[in-house]
Scaffold this motif. Structure first.
Motif, PDB file in Angstrom:
ATOM      1  N   ASN A   1     -23.665  -1.296 -39.951  1.00 53.41           N
ATOM      2  CA  ASN A   1     -23.075   0.144 -39.711  1.00 53.41           C
ATOM      3  C   ASN A   1     -23.409   1.204 -40.477  1.00 53.41           C
ATOM      4  O   ASN A   1     -23.909   2.416 -39.933  1.00 53.41           O
ATOM      5  CB  ASN A   1     -21.575   0.028 -39.544  1.00 53.41           C
ATOM      6  CG  ASN A   1     -20.911   1.250 -39.365  1.00 53.41           C
ATOM      7  OD1 ASN A   1     -20.977   2.162 -38.154  1.00 53.41           O
ATOM      8  ND2 ASN A   1     -19.831   1.658 -40.171  1.00 53.41           N
TER       9      ASN A   1
ATOM     10  N   ILE B   1     -27.072   2.237 -40.013  1.00 55.24           N
ATOM     11  CA  ILE B   1     -27.150   3.162 -38.547  1.00 55.24           C
ATOM     12  C   ILE B   1     -26.601   4.503 -38.679  1.00 55.24           C
ATOM     13  O   ILE B   1     -27.009   5.516 -38.336  1.00 55.24           O
ATOM     14  CB  ILE B   1     -26.393   2.319 -37.493  1.00 55.24           C
ATOM     15  CG1 ILE B   1     -26.852   0.819 -37.306  1.00 55.24           C
ATOM     16  CG2 ILE B   1     -26.361   3.073 -36.027  1.00 55.24           C
ATOM     17  CD1 ILE B   1     -28.490   0.812 -36.601  1.00 55.24           C
TER      18      ILE B   1
ATOM     19  N   PHE C   1     -22.524   3.113 -34.035  1.00 59.09           N
ATOM     20  CA  PHE C   1     -22.605   1.721 -34.034  1.00 59.09           C
ATOM     21  C   PHE C   1     -21.132   1.258 -33.547  1.00 59.09           C
ATOM     22  O   PHE C   1     -20.137   1.793 -33.549  1.00 59.09           O
ATOM     23  CB  PHE C   1     -22.503   1.537 -35.472  1.00 59.09           C
ATOM     24  CG  PHE C   1     -22.682   0.101 -35.750  1.00 59.09           C
ATOM     25  CD1 PHE C   1     -23.710  -0.941 -35.527  1.00 59.09           C
ATOM     26  CD2 PHE C   1     -21.477  -0.497 -36.004  1.00 59.09           C
ATOM     27  CE1 PHE C   1     -23.746  -2.309 -35.734  1.00 59.09           C
ATOM     28  CE2 PHE C   1     -21.470  -2.142 -36.381  1.00 59.09           C
ATOM     29  CZ  PHE C   1     -22.623  -2.772 -35.925  1.00 59.09           C
TER      30      PHE C   1
END
Ligand SMILES: NC(=O)C1=CN([C@@H]2O[C@H](COP(=O)(O)OP(=O)(O)OC[C@H]3O[C@@H](n4cnc5c(N)ncnc54)[C@H](OP(=O)(O)O)[C@@H]3O)[C@@H](O)[C@H]2O)C=CC1
Ligand SMILES: O=CC(=O)O
Length: 361
Positions: free
Chosen positions: A174, A177, A184
Motif C-alpha cells: 500500500n 503504491i 490501493f
C-alpha cells in the motif's frame, strides 16, 4: 471495525444504477450477457442497498474517474489467477496478463488477453491491476521489485492485491503504491478453485474506498459477495482468521477419518453422518470422499494452507491471543510438507497423521 456486506444486487437494481454504466465501461459485453447470480445472503435478511457511487467528495477520486478507460491487468496466473482472469475476459474486459512462467499466459492470450513482459509494463498499460500471487515474498517482489508493478503505477491507477498475505505485507505494498499517487485495495478471497471458475468467490477488501467502488463491478464478475472492511490490513487479517479456522477444521476431520477406520467403522459413513449434522461443512462433503480414497486433487495447495496458518499464528502473536489448536494444526501441515506433499491439496494433511501412526506403531 466497520464491516459492510454487499451481496449481489438484483438485476433491476443493477440495470438502473450507475454500476451498469461503469460495468459496461470496463467490460462492454456485460450489459448484454449479464445474468445475476443468486444472493449469497439469506432472503429473510434485508440486503444493504448496493452503492456503486464511484466518486467520493475527494478531488482525487474525481480525477481518477476521468482517467479510467477500463483496461484491466492481471498478474499471477496460478490455480486461482487463471480462472479469474478468464472470467474477466469472458465478460468482455480488456485484459493484459503477466505470469512469471510465461506459458501459463498462453491459454488466456488465445481467449483474447494481451501480454506484457513485466508487472511494470502491465501496470503502465492498465487502469486497474489485479495481483494473485503465492505468498508475501512473491506479492512484494511482483509489486515492489525490479520491473515491479509499482514502477508502472501513477495517479488515476489502482492496484488490487488479491493474494493471501499478512497485514505487514499488505501495508508495505500500500505504501509503495501510494507513493506513486495511485490507489490501493487489498482483496483476498475466500473460496477455492471451483468458486474461482464459477465466479463465486467472497472478497475481503480493505483500503481505498473509491477504488473498491470502482472495481466492484469486476469483483461481481469474479465473486458472489464482497465485504469492505475499512483500513488496509483488515482484509488480510480477516482472511488469515478464516483460513486458520479452515486449517484446524481439516486437521481435526483427518483425525476423525483415521480414528473411525481404526476402530472398525467405515469412514465413508462417517463423512455421510457429518454431512447431516450440526458440524456439516461443504468442505467436508467435497473433500471427504476423496480423502477416504487417499486422493488429493489439488484445489488449495497444502503449502499455501501451511503458509496461512504460519501467518495467522504471527497475527495472533502480535496481539498475544492464544491459539493452541491452530499451532498444533500448523505442526501437522509442516510434517505433511516434509513428506513432499506441498503441492497436493491441503486435505493431504491426513497423510501426516497416517505416517505418524506408522512411525509409532
Ligand atoms: N487455491 C486456492 O484454493 C486459494 C488460494 N488462495 C491464495 O491465492 C494465492 C494464489 O493461490 P494459487 O493460485 O492457488 O497458487 P498457485 O501456487 O497455483 O499460483 C501462485 C502464483 O504465484 C506466482 N509466483 C510464485 N512465486 C513467485 C515469485 N517469486 N515471483 C513471481 N510470481 C510468483 C506463480 O507463478 P508461476 O506460475 O511462475 O509459478 C503463480 O502465478 C495464494 O496466496 C493463496 O494462498 C486464496 C483462496 C483460495
Ligand atoms: O484459501 C483458501 C480457500 O479455500 O479459501
Amino acid at each position: 471495525m466497520p464491516s459492510t456486506l454487499l451481496a449481489k444486487p438484483n438485476i433491476n437494481n443493477l440495470l438502473s444504477s450507475t454500476a451498469m454504466a461503469l460495468c459496461s465501461a470496463f467490460c462492454p459485453r456485460i450489459s448484454a450477457n449479464f445474468r445475476p447470480k443468486p444472493f449469497s445472503s439469506s432472503p429473510s435478511k434485508p440486503l444493504l442497498s448496493l452503492s456503486f457511487k464511484v466518486f467520493s467528495s475527494q478531488a482525487t477520486d474525481a480525477s481518477s474517474q476521468d482517467k479510467f478507460s477500463g483496461r484491466v491487468g492481471f498478474l499471477g496466473l496460478g490455480i486461482m489467477g487463471s480462472p479469474m482472469a478468464q472470467n474477466l475476459i469472458k465478460a468482455g474486459c480488456d485484459v493484459i496478463v503477466w505470469n512469471r512462467t510465461k506459458s501459463k499466459c498462453d491459454p488466456l492470450i488465445s481467449l483474447g488477453a494481451k501480454y506484457r513482459s513485466s508487472p511494470e509494463e502491465v501496470a503502465a498499460n492498465c487502469d486497474v491491476t489485479f495481483a494473485m500471487l503465492a505468498d508475501p515474498e512473491s506479492a512484494i517482489d511482483v509489486a515492489c521489485g525490479k520491473n515491479g508493478a509499482v514502477r508502472g503505477m501513477g495517479p488515476g491507477k489502482g492496484y488490487v492485491d488479491i493474494s493471501t498475505v499478512d497485514v505487514a505485507t499488505s501495508k508495505l505494498i500500500n505504501e509503495h503504491i501510494k507513493a506513486r499517487g495511485a490507489l490501493f485495495l487489498e482483496a483476498p478471497v475466500s473460496g477455492s478453485k471451483k468458486p474461482a471458475e464459477d465466479g463465486q468467490l467472497i472478497f475481503l477488501t480493505a483500503g481505498d474506498r473509491s477504488l473498491y467502488e470502482l472495481v466492484s463491478p469486476l469483483l461481481d464478475i469474479l465473486g458472489k459477495s464482497r465485504f469492505y472492511l475499512g483500513e488496509v490490513g483488515n482484509g488480510a487479517a480477516m482472511k488469515l482468521v478464516v483460513n486458520m479456522i479452515m486449517g484446524s477444521m481439516m486437521a481435526s476431520f483427518s483425525e476423525g477419518i483415521l480414528l473411525s477406520k481404526k476402530v472398525g467403522l467405515d469412514p465413508s459413513v462417517l463423512v455421510e453422518v457429518v454431512s447431516q449434522g450440526a458440524i456439516s461443512a461443504p468442505m467436508y462433503s467435497l473433500k471427504g470422499p476423496s480423502m477416504v480414497k487417499s486422493q488429493y486433487p489439488t484445489a488449495f495447495p497444502l503449502k499455501h494452507q501451511q503458509k496461512d496458518l504460519r501467518l495467522a499464528l504471527g497475527l495472533a502473536e502480535s496481539v498475544s491471543q492464544s491459539t493452541p489448536i491452530a499451532a498444533a494444526a500448523n505442526e501437522l501441515y509442516k510434517v505433511a510438507k516434509s513428506y513432499g506433499l506441498s503441492d497436493e491439496d491441503f486435505s493431504a494433511v491426513i497423510e501426516a497423521l497416517k505416517a505418524k501412526s506408522q512411525d509409532t506403531a
